[in-house]
Design a protein around this motif. Structure first.
Motif, PDB file in Angstrom:
ATOM      1  N   GLU A 133       0.034 -10.085  -5.458  1.00  0.00           N
ATOM      2  CA  GLU A 133      -1.056  -9.646  -4.587  1.00  0.00           C
ATOM      3  C   GLU A 133      -0.908  -8.168  -4.235  1.00  0.00           C
ATOM      4  N   GLN A 134       0.314  -7.729  -3.962  1.00  0.00           N
ATOM      5  CA  GLN A 134       0.543  -6.313  -3.645  1.00  0.00           C
ATOM      6  C   GLN A 134       0.214  -5.429  -4.839  1.00  0.00           C
ATOM      7  N   ARG A 135       0.618  -5.855  -6.022  1.00  0.00           N
ATOM      8  CA  ARG A 135       0.332  -5.076  -7.232  1.00  0.00           C
ATOM      9  C   ARG A 135      -1.177  -5.035  -7.504  1.00  0.00           C
ATOM     10  N   ASP A 136      -1.831  -6.191  -7.425  1.00  0.00           N
ATOM     11  CA  ASP A 136      -3.277  -6.233  -7.648  1.00  0.00           C
ATOM     12  C   ASP A 136      -3.991  -5.299  -6.678  1.00  0.00           C
ATOM     13  N   ARG A 137      -3.613  -5.357  -5.422  1.00  0.00           N
ATOM     14  CA  ARG A 137      -4.236  -4.528  -4.394  1.00  0.00           C
ATOM     15  C   ARG A 137      -4.021  -3.042  -4.689  1.00  0.00           C
ATOM     16  N   ALA A 138      -2.792  -2.682  -5.054  1.00  0.00           N
ATOM     17  CA  ALA A 138      -2.486  -1.281  -5.380  1.00  0.00           C
ATOM     18  C   ALA A 138      -3.302  -0.812  -6.581  1.00  0.00           C
TER      19      ALA A 138
END
Length: 164
Positions: A133-138
């Motif tokens: 989720e953090q990677r997708d958001r970034a």
């Protein structure tokens, strides 16, 4: 810049994803209506993503790096979703070496978002859900920032985007 990602910094990945989808929709409409970047004929009309980098300055990627606009994307480019034995997998992609590779990475984020490659259930991913989720958001936020910068660096497309 227009601040496409500015008001999304505190939002969750789903809000950022929805906003990114709307920006892609608006950009592709601008590409088509302005006739700046289209391919097709009487059987269809598509935004010509492969041609976008040709209209950006030669130093576009260097400027993106120097301004720190896409550190996650440049360090670990978006993966391509593939299927192997009827199971979705992520194919690692090469490093971003030029503006063409950067726009391809932006397009890959678009494709993953539009065609369901983001927000897959944890069981279908190799990494823990929070990290994904953090990677997708970034990647979504950086995509918006790169597009925003591209619209500034190619004023004709920026004007077309602003008019739709």
């Amino acid at each position: 810049m227009r601040g496409l990602a500015e008001n999304l910094q505190q939002e969750n990945v789903y809000v950022v994803g929805a906003a990114t989808f709307l920006v892609f929709q608006r950009l592709e409409r601008a590409m088509k209506e302005s006739k700046l970047l289209v391919v097709g004929g009487e059987d269809g009309l598509n935004a010509h993503w492969d041609g976008l980098h040709k209209y950006l300055p030669d130093d576009f990627l260097e400027d993106v790096r120097a301004r720190g606009l896409a550190p996650a994307m440049l360090a670990d480019p978006p993966r391509k979703q593939i299927q192997r034995d009827n199971v979705p997998e992520w194919k690692e992609m090469g490093q971003i070496r030029d503006a063409a590779d950067l726009i391809l990475a932006v397009r890959r984020v678009r494709n993953n978002l539009v065609h369901g490659g983001k927000y897959m259930p944890k069981s279908a991913r190799e990494e823990p859900a929070g990290k994904v989720e953090q990677r997708d958001r970034a990647l979504l936020l950086e995509t918006l920032t790169v597009l925003d910068f591209a619209l500034d660096r190619w004023p004709e497309l920026g004007a077309a985007f602003d008019s739709v």
